[in-house]
Motif scaffolding. Sequence first.
Motif, PDB file in Angstrom:
ATOM      1  N   UNK A   1       0.826  -1.213   0.000  1.00 26.37           N
ATOM      2  CA  UNK A   1       0.000   0.000   0.000  1.00 26.37           C
ATOM      3  C   UNK A   1       0.857   1.259   0.000  1.00 26.37           C
ATOM      4  N   UNK A   2       0.515   2.204  -0.862  1.00 23.66           N
ATOM      5  CA  UNK A   2       1.305   3.422  -1.007  1.00 23.66           C
ATOM      6  C   UNK A   2       1.339   4.241   0.277  1.00 23.66           C
ATOM      7  N   UNK A   3       0.314   4.127   1.115  1.00 22.58           N
ATOM      8  CA  UNK A   3       0.276   4.925   2.342  1.00 22.58           C
ATOM      9  C   UNK A   3       1.140   4.322   3.448  1.00 22.58           C
ATOM     10  N   UNK A   4       1.719   3.144   3.215  1.00 27.42           N
ATOM     11  CA  UNK A   4       2.556   2.504   4.235  1.00 27.42           C
ATOM     12  C   UNK A   4       4.039   2.557   3.905  1.00 27.42           C
ATOM     13  N   UNK A   5       4.439   3.247   2.847  1.00 29.46           N
ATOM     14  CA  UNK A   5       5.849   3.252   2.453  1.00 29.46           C
ATOM     15  C   UNK A   5       6.197   4.609   1.858  1.00 29.46           C
ATOM     16  N   UNK A   6       7.403   5.101   2.184  1.00 33.02           N
ATOM     17  CA  UNK A   6       7.849   6.373   1.637  1.00 33.02           C
ATOM     18  C   UNK A   6       9.331   6.311   1.308  1.00 33.02           C
ATOM     19  N   UNK A   7       9.817   7.257   0.497  1.00 30.13           N
ATOM     20  CA  UNK A   7      11.212   7.296   0.049  1.00 30.13           C
ATOM     21  C   UNK A   7      11.920   8.512   0.618  1.00 30.13           C
ATOM     22  N   UNK A   8      13.193   8.320   0.991  1.00 29.55           N
ATOM     23  CA  UNK A   8      14.034   9.423   1.440  1.00 29.55           C
ATOM     24  C   UNK A   8      15.420   9.260   0.824  1.00 29.55           C
ATOM     25  N   UNK A   9      16.113  10.374   0.602  1.00 33.57           N
ATOM     26  CA  UNK A   9      17.478  10.337   0.104  1.00 33.57           C
ATOM     27  C   UNK A   9      18.421  11.014   1.068  1.00 33.57           C
ATOM     28  N   UNK A  10      19.583  10.370   1.332  1.00 29.95           N
ATOM     29  CA  UNK A  10      20.571  10.909   2.262  1.00 29.95           C
ATOM     30  C   UNK A  10      21.879  11.274   1.577  1.00 29.95           C
ATOM     31  N   UNK A  11      21.947  11.147   0.225  1.00 34.31           N
ATOM     32  CA  UNK A  11      23.174  11.490  -0.475  1.00 34.31           C
ATOM     33  C   UNK A  11      24.350  10.663   0.003  1.00 34.31           C
ATOM     34  N   UNK A  12      25.488  11.339   0.234  1.00 33.67           N
ATOM     35  CA  UNK A  12      26.710  10.635   0.668  1.00 33.67           C
ATOM     36  C   UNK A  12      26.867  10.629   2.179  1.00 33.67           C
ATOM     37  N   UNK A  13      25.823  10.947   2.928  1.00 39.32           N
ATOM     38  CA  UNK A  13      25.918  10.967   4.381  1.00 39.32           C
ATOM     39  C   UNK A  13      26.083   9.557   4.939  1.00 39.32           C
ATOM     40  N   UNK A  14      26.639   9.496   6.159  1.00 41.34           N
ATOM     41  CA  UNK A  14      26.784   8.253   6.922  1.00 41.34           C
ATOM     42  C   UNK A  14      27.487   7.149   6.131  1.00 41.34           C
ATOM     43  N   UNK A  15      28.671   7.401   5.537  1.00 43.20           N
ATOM     44  CA  UNK A  15      29.379   6.335   4.811  1.00 43.20           C
ATOM     45  C   UNK A  15      29.822   5.231   5.771  1.00 43.20           C
ATOM     46  N   UNK A  16      29.814   4.002   5.284  1.00 40.48           N
ATOM     47  CA  UNK A  16      30.217   2.878   6.128  1.00 40.48           C
ATOM     48  C   UNK A  16      31.675   2.495   5.921  1.00 40.48           C
ATOM     49  N   UNK A  17      32.325   3.025   4.877  1.00 39.09           N
ATOM     50  CA  UNK A  17      33.723   2.662   4.595  1.00 39.09           C
ATOM     51  C   UNK A  17      34.706   3.492   5.401  1.00 39.09           C
ATOM     52  N   UNK A  18      34.242   4.578   6.001  1.00 42.22           N
ATOM     53  CA  UNK A  18      35.144   5.402   6.788  1.00 42.22           C
ATOM     54  C   UNK A  18      36.263   5.984   5.947  1.00 42.22           C
ATOM     55  N   UNK A  19      37.515   5.807   6.416  1.00 42.63           N
ATOM     56  CA  UNK A  19      38.683   6.362   5.709  1.00 42.63           C
ATOM     57  C   UNK A  19      39.452   5.311   4.926  1.00 42.63           C
ATOM     58  N   UNK A  20      38.910   4.092   4.826  1.00 40.72           N
ATOM     59  CA  UNK A  20      39.695   3.010   4.217  1.00 40.72           C
ATOM     60  C   UNK A  20      39.928   3.197   2.729  1.00 40.72           C
ATOM     61  N   UNK A  21      39.168   4.079   2.067  1.00 44.75           N
ATOM     62  CA  UNK A  21      39.340   4.290   0.628  1.00 44.75           C
ATOM     63  C   UNK A  21      40.024   5.612   0.301  1.00 44.75           C
ATOM     64  N   UNK A  22      40.576   6.309   1.310  1.00 49.14           N
ATOM     65  CA  UNK A  22      41.111   7.650   1.093  1.00 49.14           C
ATOM     66  C   UNK A  22      42.252   7.679   0.088  1.00 49.14           C
ATOM     67  N   UNK A  23      43.098   6.662   0.081  1.00 47.00           N
ATOM     68  CA  UNK A  23      44.286   6.662  -0.792  1.00 47.00           C
ATOM     69  C   UNK A  23      44.166   5.693  -1.958  1.00 47.00           C
ATOM     70  N   UNK A  24      42.936   5.305  -2.286  1.00 47.94           N
ATOM     71  CA  UNK A  24      42.733   4.331  -3.371  1.00 47.94           C
ATOM     72  C   UNK A  24      42.667   5.051  -4.715  1.00 47.94           C
ATOM     73  N   UNK A  25      43.362   4.531  -5.698  1.00 44.92           N
ATOM     74  CA  UNK A  25      43.306   5.003  -7.091  1.00 44.92           C
ATOM     75  C   UNK A  25      43.673   3.830  -7.981  1.00 44.92           C
ATOM     76  N   UNK A  26      43.320   3.834  -9.287  1.00 44.42           N
ATOM     77  CA  UNK A  26      42.628   4.898 -10.011  1.00 44.42           C
ATOM     78  C   UNK A  26      41.136   4.951  -9.657  1.00 44.42           C
TER      79      UNK A  26
END
Length: 353
Positions: A300-325
């Motif tokens: 039912x449409x009245x029981x569910x809604x959508x939200x967007x948080x962008x890049x907030x609350x990342x779970x990777x922390x700083x582990x990808x800071x020096x990764x390239x390419x």
Amino acid sequence: MKLTKISAAILLAGLTTTVIAAPDPNTPYIGAKAGWSHYFDLDFTDAGENNFSRNHLGAGAFGGYQFTPNIGVEVGYDWLGRANYSLKDEYTGKYTGQGLYATGKFSYEVVHDFDVYTRLGVYGWRSSNRVTDVAQGRDPKLVGRYNSTGVSPVFAAGVEYALSPSVATRLDYQYVPNLGKSRDIGMKPDNGMLSVGLSYRFGQGAPAPVVAPTLTPVPETKKFNLRSDVLFAFGKSELKAEGREALKQLFSELQRIDPDEGKAVVIGFTDRIGSAQANQALSERRAQSVVNELIGLGVPANLIEARGMGAQNPVTGSQCDNVSPRSALIECLGPDRRVEIQVTGLKTAESEM
């Protein structure tokens, strides 16, 4: 029907629905091919060589093992064709080439279900030459049968398309130099073969065993996390066709949610690549795509809604800071791209799906 059931079904579907062109890791395959075989750069020891039939039907069989989606090994057998030739109108001959190869196979997915690849390795060949004396005024007489064996490098490149997870077709060009020894058979031609092949891949799409969770009384809020990469292409918000079809099949038998059971919120998250504004908009569109799919399946449409948080609350922390390419950074940040489903106000949970 409890909303818990629907949430768990979404989670299982997301973890098991993905298809790529290359075979699944650690799986074997077999196949056959046929096409155009061309001899050139003959290097005849007799300068009077002429009328060599260079073009023939080639065929072969191959098998391989895929270690990763991009790296595998392949072995095979080739029949390169029998070529007729004449020398100075005094002799005729029949040259035959065949061989076994062992190569490494390196693939790259260009678009969904379509790979380009190259093969590099060694080629163990056997060449034979049957020479007949046909000089004018004399009856044809067999001069001799001569054989030569050896090893040459082999180079190949091609494209491969997955007709289904288990069946693929390919277009392959293969080059092998010096298929013979002049001292043994009087020539050492090179060969190029353009072939069309069909392969069968074993063990494709078999889902990993899933241990059904034991559901206990549900607290007021329960969360389920789903990787966005499973449902969406990178940077896109449209559900993949295979993901939509899997969700449709899983929910076709489910009943509507009891309005007394509570409310679900679908929250979209992105990684940090790109501007904050673009990531916020993408996360909102992705969450809405999931909501629209669930509503279409009977929530039912009245029981569910959508939200967007962008890049907030990342779970990777700083582990990808020096990764390239950039491609490696995208892979590293994969856990940050996710859809979170929060179910609130549930009273009880059921033990069956």
